[in-house]
Each structure stands twice: as C-alpha cells, then as structure tokens.
Design a protein around this motif. Structure first.
Motif, PDB file in Angstrom:
ATOM      1  N   LEU A  43      18.636  40.716 -14.848  1.00 53.09           N
ATOM      2  CA  LEU A  43      19.710  41.326 -14.066  1.00 53.09           C
ATOM      3  C   LEU A  43      20.511  40.216 -13.412  1.00 53.09           C
ATOM      4  O   LEU A  43      19.942  39.269 -12.858  1.00 53.09           O
ATOM      5  N   GLU A  44      21.835  40.325 -13.464  1.00 51.93           N
ATOM      6  CA  GLU A  44      22.700  39.291 -12.912  1.00 51.93           C
ATOM      7  C   GLU A  44      23.069  39.593 -11.470  1.00 51.93           C
ATOM      8  O   GLU A  44      23.385  40.729 -11.111  1.00 51.93           O
ATOM      9  N   LEU A  45      23.040  38.543 -10.636  1.00 46.96           N
ATOM     10  CA  LEU A  45      23.427  38.642  -9.235  1.00 46.96           C
ATOM     11  C   LEU A  45      24.885  38.213  -9.077  1.00 46.96           C
ATOM     12  O   LEU A  45      25.396  37.420  -9.865  1.00 46.96           O
ATOM     13  N   PRO A  46      25.561  38.706  -8.043  1.00 48.59           N
ATOM     14  CA  PRO A  46      27.000  38.448  -7.922  1.00 48.59           C
ATOM     15  C   PRO A  46      27.316  37.040  -7.406  1.00 48.59           C
ATOM     16  O   PRO A  46      26.527  36.436  -6.679  1.00 48.59           O
ATOM     17  N   GLY A  47      28.492  36.541  -7.779  1.00 46.40           N
ATOM     18  CA  GLY A  47      28.988  35.288  -7.224  1.00 46.40           C
ATOM     19  C   GLY A  47      28.339  34.060  -7.803  1.00 46.40           C
ATOM     20  O   GLY A  47      27.427  34.120  -8.622  1.00 46.40           O
ATOM     21  N   THR A  48      28.813  32.908  -7.320  1.00 50.73           N
ATOM     22  CA  THR A  48      28.313  31.623  -7.817  1.00 50.73           C
ATOM     23  C   THR A  48      27.436  30.901  -6.803  1.00 50.73           C
ATOM     24  O   THR A  48      27.015  29.774  -7.047  1.00 50.73           O
ATOM     25  N   ASN A  49      27.166  31.527  -5.658  1.00 53.58           N
ATOM     26  CA  ASN A  49      26.337  30.871  -4.639  1.00 53.58           C
ATOM     27  C   ASN A  49      25.351  31.849  -4.007  1.00 53.58           C
ATOM     28  O   ASN A  49      25.063  31.770  -2.816  1.00 53.58           O
ATOM     29  N   THR A  81      22.078  48.327 -13.878  1.00 52.24           N
ATOM     30  CA  THR A  81      22.198  46.882 -14.046  1.00 52.24           C
ATOM     31  C   THR A  81      23.289  46.299 -13.151  1.00 52.24           C
ATOM     32  O   THR A  81      23.617  45.118 -13.264  1.00 52.24           O
ATOM     33  N   SER A  82      23.842  47.125 -12.262  1.00 47.98           N
ATOM     34  CA  SER A  82      24.943  46.682 -11.404  1.00 47.98           C
ATOM     35  C   SER A  82      24.473  46.536  -9.960  1.00 47.98           C
ATOM     36  O   SER A  82      24.004  47.503  -9.359  1.00 47.98           O
ATOM     37  N   PRO A  83      24.591  45.333  -9.364  1.00 47.24           N
ATOM     38  CA  PRO A  83      24.202  45.162  -7.967  1.00 47.24           C
ATOM     39  C   PRO A  83      25.198  45.849  -7.034  1.00 47.24           C
ATOM     40  O   PRO A  83      26.412  45.826  -7.267  1.00 47.24           O
ATOM     41  N   VAL A  84      24.674  46.453  -5.989  1.00 46.21           N
ATOM     42  CA  VAL A  84      25.488  47.128  -4.984  1.00 46.21           C
ATOM     43  C   VAL A  84      25.214  46.479  -3.635  1.00 46.21           C
ATOM     44  O   VAL A  84      24.052  46.219  -3.289  1.00 46.21           O
ATOM     45  N   ASP A  85      26.269  46.215  -2.861  1.00 47.95           N
ATOM     46  CA  ASP A  85      26.077  45.625  -1.539  1.00 47.95           C
ATOM     47  C   ASP A  85      25.235  46.539  -0.661  1.00 47.95           C
ATOM     48  O   ASP A  85      25.539  47.729  -0.503  1.00 47.95           O
ATOM     49  N   PHE A  86      24.164  45.992  -0.100  1.00 49.00           N
ATOM     50  CA  PHE A  86      23.338  46.710   0.868  1.00 49.00           C
ATOM     51  C   PHE A  86      23.620  46.165   2.264  1.00 49.00           C
ATOM     52  O   PHE A  86      23.844  46.917   3.206  1.00 49.00           O
ATOM     53  N   ILE A  87      23.614  44.838   2.390  1.00 49.09           N
ATOM     54  CA  ILE A  87      24.065  44.153   3.602  1.00 49.09           C
ATOM     55  C   ILE A  87      25.137  43.165   3.168  1.00 49.09           C
ATOM     56  O   ILE A  87      24.862  42.259   2.373  1.00 49.09           O
ATOM     57  N   PRO A  88      26.363  43.310   3.633  1.00 47.81           N
ATOM     58  CA  PRO A  88      27.452  42.447   3.147  1.00 47.81           C
ATOM     59  C   PRO A  88      27.230  40.982   3.515  1.00 47.81           C
ATOM     60  O   PRO A  88      26.593  40.649   4.525  1.00 47.81           O
ATOM     61  N   ALA A  89      27.751  40.101   2.683  1.00 46.26           N
ATOM     62  CA  ALA A  89      27.703  38.662   2.952  1.00 46.26           C
ATOM     63  C   ALA A  89      28.350  38.375   4.301  1.00 46.26           C
ATOM     64  O   ALA A  89      29.372  38.966   4.662  1.00 46.26           O
ATOM     65  N   GLY A  90      27.748  37.452   5.055  1.00 50.85           N
ATOM     66  CA  GLY A  90      28.282  37.068   6.346  1.00 50.85           C
ATOM     67  C   GLY A  90      27.724  37.853   7.509  1.00 50.85           C
ATOM     68  O   GLY A  90      27.896  37.458   8.665  1.00 50.85           O
ATOM     69  N   THR A  91      27.034  38.957   7.233  1.00 50.29           N
ATOM     70  CA  THR A  91      26.414  39.719   8.315  1.00 50.29           C
ATOM     71  C   THR A  91      25.335  38.880   8.988  1.00 50.29           C
ATOM     72  O   THR A  91      25.176  38.903  10.209  1.00 50.29           O
ATOM     73  N   LEU A  92      24.585  38.135   8.175  1.00 49.24           N
ATOM     74  CA  LEU A  92      23.544  37.237   8.654  1.00 49.24           C
ATOM     75  C   LEU A  92      23.828  35.841   8.107  1.00 49.24           C
ATOM     76  O   LEU A  92      24.569  35.682   7.143  1.00 49.24           O
ATOM     77  N   LYS A  93      23.237  34.823   8.718  1.00 50.99           N
ATOM     78  CA  LYS A  93      23.420  33.450   8.229  1.00 50.99           C
ATOM     79  C   LYS A  93      22.781  33.273   6.861  1.00 50.99           C
ATOM     80  O   LYS A  93      23.357  32.686   5.945  1.00 50.99           O
ATOM     81  N   GLY A  94      21.563  33.746   6.723  1.00 48.90           N
ATOM     82  CA  GLY A  94      20.836  33.642   5.470  1.00 48.90           C
ATOM     83  C   GLY A  94      19.661  34.602   5.496  1.00 48.90           C
ATOM     84  O   GLY A  94      19.189  34.996   6.571  1.00 48.90           O
ATOM     85  N   VAL A  95      19.191  34.995   4.332  1.00 48.35           N
ATOM     86  CA  VAL A  95      18.068  35.926   4.224  1.00 48.35           C
ATOM     87  C   VAL A  95      16.962  35.271   3.410  1.00 48.35           C
ATOM     88  O   VAL A  95      17.190  34.828   2.284  1.00 48.35           O
ATOM     89  N   ALA A  96      15.774  35.206   3.991  1.00 44.90           N
ATOM     90  CA  ALA A  96      14.596  34.705   3.273  1.00 44.90           C
ATOM     91  C   ALA A  96      13.770  35.921   2.835  1.00 44.90           C
ATOM     92  O   ALA A  96      14.226  36.691   2.009  1.00 44.90           O
ATOM     93  N   PRO A 312      25.495  32.948 -14.013  1.00 45.04           N
ATOM     94  CA  PRO A 312      25.173  33.679 -12.791  1.00 45.04           C
ATOM     95  C   PRO A 312      23.691  33.555 -12.435  1.00 45.04           C
ATOM     96  O   PRO A 312      22.852  33.341 -13.321  1.00 45.04           O
ATOM     97  N   PHE A 313      23.401  33.687 -11.148  1.00 47.26           N
ATOM     98  CA  PHE A 313      22.014  33.771 -10.727  1.00 47.26           C
ATOM     99  C   PHE A 313      21.406  35.043 -11.308  1.00 47.26           C
ATOM    100  O   PHE A 313      22.089  36.063 -11.466  1.00 47.26           O
TER     101      PHE A 313
END
Length: 321
Positions: A43-49, A81-96, A312-313
């Motif tokens: 499964l492909e993840l969105p974006g390049t980072n 096979t399509s990722p859906v935003d659950f928590i948008p980018a930028g809401t948190l600094k990073g997620v472990a 893609p990741f």
C-alpha cells in the motif's frame, strides 16, 4: 524483496443462493462487506516525506499509520488501497507509536518532536471520527516510542531514554512504571526502549534498538514491575516495532530489512527471519494471517546526507507461515 502473496478466494455466488419467488435473473446482489486489509502486496503512503514510524490495525482490519516527519496519521479502510487523512499533517510535530483500542474506540499515539523543543505526550483520538479525546503528559523527560496493553487494560509506554510508563486502566495520569539501565541506550545518542509487547500472560518484552537487545519485565501481582532480565537472542540486530503472537513468540522488525520471529524459552530466544529485503522497516501489525509492515526509511530523515528515500513510502504485506 521476498514477500509472499496469497489471493483471497473469490466468492462463488450462484443464482440459487439468492432465489426468491420472483426468480433471480433481475435480482440485485448485496454488496460485498469489507473484511480486512486490501488483497494487495503493498500500500502506498501519500507524499514524498511521510516517513512512517508505526502502524496499527483495528478489529475490522482498518490500518492506521503515523508519520514521524509530518505529524499526520492516515488510515486505510478495509479492502481499500487509498489512504484517507485521519489526523492532518501539521496537527502534531511528529507521530511515533500508534495503537488502536477497539474496546474504547480509541487510537493512542506518541506525539514527538525530533528537535526536542516540545515534550513528548500521549494523545488519544476517536477511532471513528478522528476527534481528539485526551492528552497525557509524562511526569519526567521522556521520548514516547510505542505501546502495549496488558490483560487488565493498563497501557504501557516505551520511553527511549530508559523507562516504561504506565497509564492504569480508568486513570488519567501517566506514571513511571519501570526504570532500569537495561532499558536505556549505552550511548548518549542511542535509542533505548523501543518496541514493546505483552505476552498474554504476565510479562512485557521490550526491544533496545541501538544496542540490539531484548529484555523481559514481569508484571507482579500488585501491578508493579518485576526484575528486568536481558534475554540472549543470537543474531538480533536493531529491533524496532514488535507484536506478540503468543506467550512464547514475538514478531518484530529489524531496521536492516528483516521481519523476524523470536521464540522465547527461559532466558534465551531463537531468531528466525520470515522476510528479508525490506526498506528499513519500523513496525509491524497483525491482522488474522496477514502481517503489515511499515518501511520507515528513517535514516534519510535523521541523516539527510544519506540521500533521498525511495518514494512512494509503502506498507508491505507478508503472510503468516
């Protein structure tokens, strides 16, 4: 990359199964009910980072994947096979670490900041809506890495600096549960307690990433931590995310590219490679006979001089032997 594939059997729907008094030639068959992750190799993840650090699965097979670089969480609905935003980018600094709790319909995650300007916290969100539920602060300096529940539904949190914290069931306060030199890295810039798993009986297992070690911590009858014991696991190399398969068997990934199984007997463990050739895997989750693995490629995030990641990741699928 050697990843085993096995197609789900297609339903053999005969007209007679849906026969009614008016015949079945014009009947509309009921839609197929999603029953777990998509039947694909990856499964492909969105974006390049995106740089996935951890992933988890809920009881219906929905996959949740956190981004260490963007602070986002995406989900893959069953059979999608399509990722859906659950928590948008930028809401948190990073997620472990991320962990789905079906009993309370909650996603727990480690909110982290690689620059160390913002303290780590444990955050919780509604599984269904993504609405924020609570923030749990650490009582001391910590780097939140991963989670495990025990049989009493207490939540344990691995802290890279050398501790395990506990959020007791029904409470709202994180408390330091175990602190020991065996949980800490041997060097200042190393990573200590990383992947964590409950064995389904009375022990927690914790992997030390940088020092390639595995330890066991008994849960005493009063809920306190027992003596931390290091296990001898020949060949173990930089273990990261970890899940328990049964009381004596752990599933883990190694950053060098392996999905491994560890069978524990006493104070020793036998390591068997199940899959090889993965792109710096960071975590694994189990859904029925499927193992889904996040390829974090974190060396490219932590050391830009190493060059760009492969995009893609992806999440990769392997099947239980």
């Amino acid at each position: 990359m050697k990843l085993s594939l096995k197609a789900f059997p297609l339903a053999a729907l005969a007209c007679g199964l849906f026969l009614t008094s008016t015949g079945c030639g014009d009947e509309t068959l009921p839609p197929e009910t999603p029953t777990g992750p998509a039947d694909v190799a990856s499964l492909e993840l969105p974006g390049t980072n995106y740089y996935p650090e951890s992933l988890t699965s809920s009881a219906d097979g929905t996959l949740y994947v956190g981004s260490l670089a963007t602070g986002a969480v995406v989900k893959f609905a069953p059979r999608s096979t399509s990722p859906v935003d659950f928590i948008p980018a930028g809401t948190l600094k990073g997620v472990a670490g991320v962990l789905a709790d079906d009993s309370t319909q909650t996603l727990y995650l480690c909110s982290v900041d690689l620059t160390s300007q913002t303290p780590s916290t444990v955050q919780s969100f509604e599984l269904g809506t993504g609405a924020h539920k609570a923030t749990y602060e650490f009582p001391t300096r910590a780097f939140c890495n991963d989670f495990a529940f025990d049989g009493q539904h207490n939540l344990y949190v691995a802290d890279t600096y050398g501790s395990v914290f506990r959020l007791a069931h029904g409470t709202t306060t994180l408390r330091q549960w175990a602190r020991d030199p065996l949980l800490a890295p041997s060097s200042q810039r190393g990573v200590g307690a990383d992947g964590i798993a409950w064995d389904g009986q009375g022990n927690l297992y914790v992997g030390m990433f940088t020092d390639s070690r595995l330890v066991r911590i008994p849960i005493n009858a009063d809920g306190s931590a027992g003596t931390v014991t290091q296990l001898d696991v020949p060949g173990l190399t930089n273990p990261d995310g970890m899940r328990s398969l049964d009381a004596n068997t752990l599933l883990a990934v190694e950053s060098g590219g392996q999905l491994i199984k560890i069978t524990v007997s006493g104070t020793t463990g036998t390591r068997v490679v199940l899959e090889d050739g993965l792109e710096e895997p960071t975590s694994v989750t189990v859904y029925k006979d499927q193992y889904w693995i996040s390829e974090g490629q974190l060396s490219h995030l932590l050391n830009p001089a190493s060059g760009p990641p492969t995009t893609p990741f992806k999440l990769q699928r392997a099947l239980a032997p």
